[in-house]
Design a protein around this motif. Structure first.
Motif, PDB file in Angstrom:
ATOM      1  N   ALA A 173      -1.741 -10.174  -0.645  1.00  0.00           N
ATOM      2  CA  ALA A 173      -0.949  -8.843  -0.887  1.00  0.00           C
ATOM      3  C   ALA A 173      -0.666  -8.197   0.035  1.00  0.00           C
ATOM      4  N   LYS A 174      -1.054  -8.252   1.339  1.00  0.00           N
ATOM      5  CA  LYS A 174      -0.814  -7.718   2.509  1.00  0.00           C
ATOM      6  C   LYS A 174       0.726  -8.438   3.020  1.00  0.00           C
ATOM      7  N   ALA A 175       0.562  -9.631   2.887  1.00  0.00           N
ATOM      8  CA  ALA A 175       1.773 -10.261   3.334  1.00  0.00           C
ATOM      9  C   ALA A 175       3.017  -9.833   2.692  1.00  0.00           C
ATOM     10  N   ARG A 176       2.895  -9.503   1.396  1.00  0.00           N
ATOM     11  CA  ARG A 176       3.880  -9.100   0.578  1.00  0.00           C
ATOM     12  C   ARG A 176       4.342  -7.518   0.891  1.00  0.00           C
ATOM     13  N   GLY A 177       3.437  -7.048   1.944  1.00  0.00           N
ATOM     14  CA  GLY A 177       3.786  -5.766   2.129  1.00  0.00           C
ATOM     15  C   GLY A 177       2.790  -4.487   1.739  1.00  0.00           C
ATOM     16  N   ALA A 178       1.814  -4.882   1.192  1.00  0.00           N
ATOM     17  CA  ALA A 178       0.920  -3.709   0.602  1.00  0.00           C
ATOM     18  C   ALA A 178       0.039  -3.237   1.869  1.00  0.00           C
ATOM     19  N   ASP A 179      -0.361  -1.988   1.985  1.00  0.00           N
ATOM     20  CA  ASP A 179      -0.889  -1.505   3.005  1.00  0.00           C
ATOM     21  C   ASP A 179      -2.596  -1.855   2.816  1.00  0.00           C
ATOM     22  N   VAL A 180      -2.938  -3.012   3.672  1.00  0.00           N
ATOM     23  CA  VAL A 180      -4.486  -3.416   3.379  1.00  0.00           C
ATOM     24  C   VAL A 180      -5.046  -3.272   4.788  1.00  0.00           C
ATOM     25  N   ARG A 181      -6.212  -2.592   5.025  1.00  0.00           N
ATOM     26  CA  ARG A 181      -6.662  -2.514   6.451  1.00  0.00           C
ATOM     27  C   ARG A 181      -8.145  -2.995   6.458  1.00  0.00           C
ATOM     28  N   VAL A 182      -8.480  -3.609   7.534  1.00  0.00           N
ATOM     29  CA  VAL A 182      -9.927  -4.134   7.672  1.00  0.00           C
ATOM     30  C   VAL A 182     -10.466  -3.068   8.366  1.00  0.00           C
ATOM     31  N   VAL A 183     -11.645  -2.512   7.722  1.00  0.00           N
ATOM     32  CA  VAL A 183     -12.435  -1.575   8.660  1.00  0.00           C
ATOM     33  C   VAL A 183     -14.156  -2.156   8.856  1.00  0.00           C
ATOM     34  N   TYR A 184     -14.664  -1.693   9.967  1.00  0.00           N
ATOM     35  CA  TYR A 184     -15.991  -2.264  10.303  1.00  0.00           C
ATOM     36  C   TYR A 184     -16.901  -1.373   9.672  1.00  0.00           C
ATOM     37  N   SER A 185     -16.870  -0.039   9.235  1.00  0.00           N
ATOM     38  CA  SER A 185     -17.731   0.594   8.570  1.00  0.00           C
ATOM     39  C   SER A 185     -16.944   1.450   7.718  1.00  0.00           C
ATOM     40  N   GLN A 240      -0.843  -1.906  -5.462  1.00  0.00           N
ATOM     41  CA  GLN A 240       0.453  -1.711  -5.951  1.00  0.00           C
ATOM     42  C   GLN A 240       0.573  -0.149  -6.412  1.00  0.00           C
ATOM     43  N   ILE A 241      -0.333   0.705  -6.105  1.00  0.00           N
ATOM     44  CA  ILE A 241      -0.008   2.140  -6.300  1.00  0.00           C
ATOM     45  C   ILE A 241       0.672   2.761  -5.031  1.00  0.00           C
ATOM     46  N   PRO A 242       1.510   3.369  -5.403  1.00  0.00           N
ATOM     47  CA  PRO A 242       2.487   4.033  -3.988  1.00  0.00           C
ATOM     48  C   PRO A 242       1.678   4.698  -3.327  1.00  0.00           C
TER      49      PRO A 242
END
Ligand code: SF4
Length: 358
Positions: free
Chosen positions: A100-112, A75-77
């Protein structure tokens, strides 16, 4: 080989069962849980040998409060939250990172962790926070990434440190009067980093047989047989069946990275409670990489959607019940609609039972 080992395991169980009601061995690692379920070992061994799961799935022991903290960061801009894939669907008090991602948050999956650092370098106008979940296996790679961030002066990268340590959790289990474990199948990956020495207290203090094993069927059956021989001969020790990867001293470089960046603190384990010295936080000299400094003063804590007692992950992870003993298992709680982290994670005991042992 597996068939011969299985016969020997069952012969040993038969001999041991003449003067005891049954034998309880705990596999501590989530990868072992999956391997035991998928190979069918649990069903193939004599039923007087109970193979119970322990708290070795890092996603499963992450508390709802910690998930809430991760969601609060979204939620932090201008903030990007980075996570390993398993964490996306773990429920907090009110939803998951995926929601949260579905609501528009920038959440990304990383492999490392380093993937995240590279993203931070490419997008200097944004702030990147890695959710640091894992045991002694993950913590050194995060420590190395943070050191690299400092050397390369990448200032828009930080970590929410939620790491847990395995030996203090085993101490908790071994010292709990209601948990009756006759031997530990010790984790292969964690032991590759920390070695076998940190488990010796289990033998000295509690006289519990221990064996580090690898992950294929022959590895696991060999480890079980070694434990049964230790029980039978009343000579507990820390055996190492996984010599191709694990040394007594572990990996000094990885341990050094952890020591340089983190300090041990009391940590909360989901469904278990607080365990002394079982978590890691940044040392003072690395505090500028601690995302907790960025958290809003009050992380929202809405009412849980389901009563806390309904999910019995805590009991599953302490070996007190098997997943099928949870009234929600496969009825209300499924991998598509999980109520607890043990059903979400690919290493969770409930997910393993759902996939292979229903
Ligand atoms: Fe929790 Fe679901 Fe497992 Fe029950 S079946 S213990 S609700 S994760």
């Amino acid at each position: 080989m597996a068939r011969v080992l299985l016969e020997r395991v069952n012969e040993a169980v038969n001999r041991l069962s003449s003067n005891r009601p049954g034998i309880n061995l705990m596999e501590v690692c989530g990868t072992h849980t999956m391997a035991i379920s998928s190979s069918g070992i649990r069903k193939a061994v004599d039923p007087r040998l109970r193979l119970v799961s322990g708290p070795g799935c890092p996603v499963c022991v992450t508390t709802p409060k910690e998930i809430d903290q991760a969601i609060a960061l979204t939620q932090i801009p201008n903030t990007v939250v980075l996570t390993f894939g398993d964490m996306m669907r773990v429920p907090g008090s009110d939803g998951s990172l995926l929601e949260a991602k579905a609501r528009g948050a920038d959440v990304r999956v990383v492999y490392s962790p380093r993937d995240g650092l590279m993203m931070a370098q490419r997008e200097p106008q944004k702030s990147f926070v890695l959710i640091g979940v894992g045991f002694e296996t993950t913590a050194p790679t995060v420590a190395a990434t943070v050191i690299e961030a400092r050397v390369r002066r990448i200032k828009n990268f930080s970590v929410l440190p939620l790491f847990k340590l395995i030996p203090p959790a085993l101490d908790f289990i071994a010292s709990s009067p209601e948990i009756n474990i006759d031997g530990f199948i010790l984790p292969g990956h964690v032991s590759t980093v920390i070695g076998t020495q940190p488990y010796e207290f289990l033998v000295k203090r509690y006289r519990i047989p221990c064996c580090v094993t690898g992950f294929d069927t022959v590895d696991i059956l060999s480890g079980i047989l070694i434990l049964l021989h230790q029980i039978e001969s009343e000579t507990p020790g820390v055996a190492n069946e996984y010599r191709r990867s694990v040394r007594q001293e572990g990996n000094p470089q990885a341990k050094g990275l952890m020591r340089r960046v983190f300090r041990k603190v009391t940590a909360e384990w989901r469904g278990i409670g607080r365990i002394k010295n079982s978590g890691l936080e940044f040392k003072h000299s690395f505090l500028q990489f601690d995302a907790r400094w960025k958290l809003p003063p009050k992380t929202q804590n809405p009412k849980p959607k389901i009563q806390k007692s309904s999910c019995r992950c805590g009991e599953v992870m302490l070996g007190l019940i098997v997943p099928t003993g949870c009234p929600l298992f496969a009825r209300v709680c499924t991998p598509e609609k999980p109520f607890g982290p043990c059903m979400v994670s690919s290493e969770g005991a409930c997910a393993a039972y759902y996939k292979y042992e229903r």
